[in-house]
Enzyme design. Structure first.
Site, PDB file in Angstrom:
ATOM      1  N   ASP A  21      -1.840 -11.687  14.218  1.00 55.53           N
ATOM      2  CA  ASP A  21      -3.270 -12.012  14.107  1.00 55.53           C
ATOM      3  C   ASP A  21      -3.934 -11.888  15.478  1.00 55.53           C
ATOM      4  OD1 ASP A  21      -5.637 -12.778  12.954  1.00 55.53           O
ATOM      5  OD2 ASP A  21      -5.103 -14.887  12.717  1.00 55.53           O
ATOM      6  N   THR A  67      -3.221  -8.759   0.660  1.00 53.85           N
ATOM      7  CA  THR A  67      -4.032  -8.441  -0.527  1.00 53.85           C
ATOM      8  C   THR A  67      -5.512  -8.673  -0.203  1.00 53.85           C
ATOM      9  OG1 THR A  67      -2.184  -9.322  -1.814  1.00 53.85           O
ATOM     10  CG2 THR A  67      -4.229  -8.942  -3.000  1.00 53.85           C
ATOM     11  N   ASN A  69      -6.962  -8.443   2.652  1.00 57.63           N
ATOM     12  CA  ASN A  69      -7.514  -7.495   3.642  1.00 57.63           C
ATOM     13  C   ASN A  69      -8.264  -6.319   2.999  1.00 57.63           C
ATOM     14  OD1 ASN A  69      -4.810  -7.834   6.084  1.00 57.63           O
ATOM     15  ND2 ASN A  69      -6.780  -8.896   5.968  1.00 57.63           N
TER      16      ASN A  69
END
Ligand code: FPP
Length: 249
Positions: A21, A67, A69
């Protein structure tokens, strides 16, 4: 003493999972477009993989695309898929030289055709390697995976191939996309966020969690070694008391 030399080789986690991240924030800090952050994120993937191989980690699982994203701006989704294809094509020889077997988990059928085909080709071409397995989570979410597992078991039960009472933790694990892969002992998340974001919910039941403020493009070998050292300093009790764990040696 180097960080690496402080790692106990007998207590290296077999499986490390990472929520990568902070690519966007890294790019914004440099006044660059978000995609530049993702491009630099690829270098961090390479460096982390080399570090993992050096200390004998057997499975490295990276949350590359969730999913959720898919809901990002179309231009960013396209750029990420393009980057994935280019990276797979350019890294495949390096993966083979370093004994890396590529695997993918997630709703792979939802990937653009070119991306899907390149991924399958890269997996096929690295299938014979056995030093480390790199599991890329692509179009993955844990709830999606759990729904798939429940549907598969329901079909088997309906067809009379299993009885509901046969369903246990082992059978559930064998019907997840991580079937055959040991649960991660260590889960790392970068960028200072402290949440799981729908990643490996079943598999991390007993994982040690490690959060670092480092943004993903700045992560690498040394940061991985720091996380492993932190892990080795912890006591894993699996619900038992400290004395029981220490008695087992
Ligand atoms: C999170 O940062 C990162 C991603 C959603 C994508 C990760 C992709 C890569 C590292 C590149 C491709 C990977 C491979 C394996 C080829 P973010 O965009 O959520 O950052 P932010 O929270 O700062 O916006």
């Amino acid at each position: 003493m180097e960080l690496r030399d402080r790692i106990d080789p007998h207590r290296v986690p077999r499986h490390v999972a990472i929520i990568m991240d902070g690519n966007g924030r890294w790019a914004e800090k440099q006044g660059e477009m978000r995609v530049i952050g993702h491009m630099n994120g690829v270098n961090a993937v390479r460096e982390t993989l080399v570090g993992a191989t050096e200390i004998g980690i057997e499975h490295l699982t990276l949350y590359a695309f969730s999913t959720e994203n898919w809901n990002r701006p179309r231009s960013e989704v396209d750029a990420l898929m393009d980057l994935l294809v280019k990276t797979l094509l350019s890294e495949i020889d390096g993966l083979n030289e370093n004994g890396v077997k590529l695997n993918a988990i997630g709703d792979l059928a939802s990937l653009p055709e070119g991306c899907h085909d390149t991924l399958l080709e890269a997996m096929e071409r690295t299938a014979g390697n056995d030093r480390i397995t790199l599991n890329l989570a692509l179009s993955y979410s844990s709830r999606w995976e759990i729904v798939q597992m429940v549907q598969a078991l329901a079909v088997k039960a309906k067809e009379g191939r299993i009885a509901p009472a046969d369903i246990d933790a082992e059978m559930i694990a064998a019907h997840l996309s991580t079937a055959g892969i040991p649960d991660p002992e260590l889960l790392i998340r970068t960028s200072g966020e402290e949440r799981i974001s729908n990643f490996l919910l079943w598999q991390i039941a007993y994982s040690e969690l490690y959060f670092t403020p480092v943004l993903w493009p700045d992560f690498g070998k040394e940061e991985l070694f720091r996380a492993v050292l932190d892990y080795q300093g912890r006591e894993r009790r699996f619900g038992k008391i400290s004395e029981q764990v220490n008695r087992q040696g």
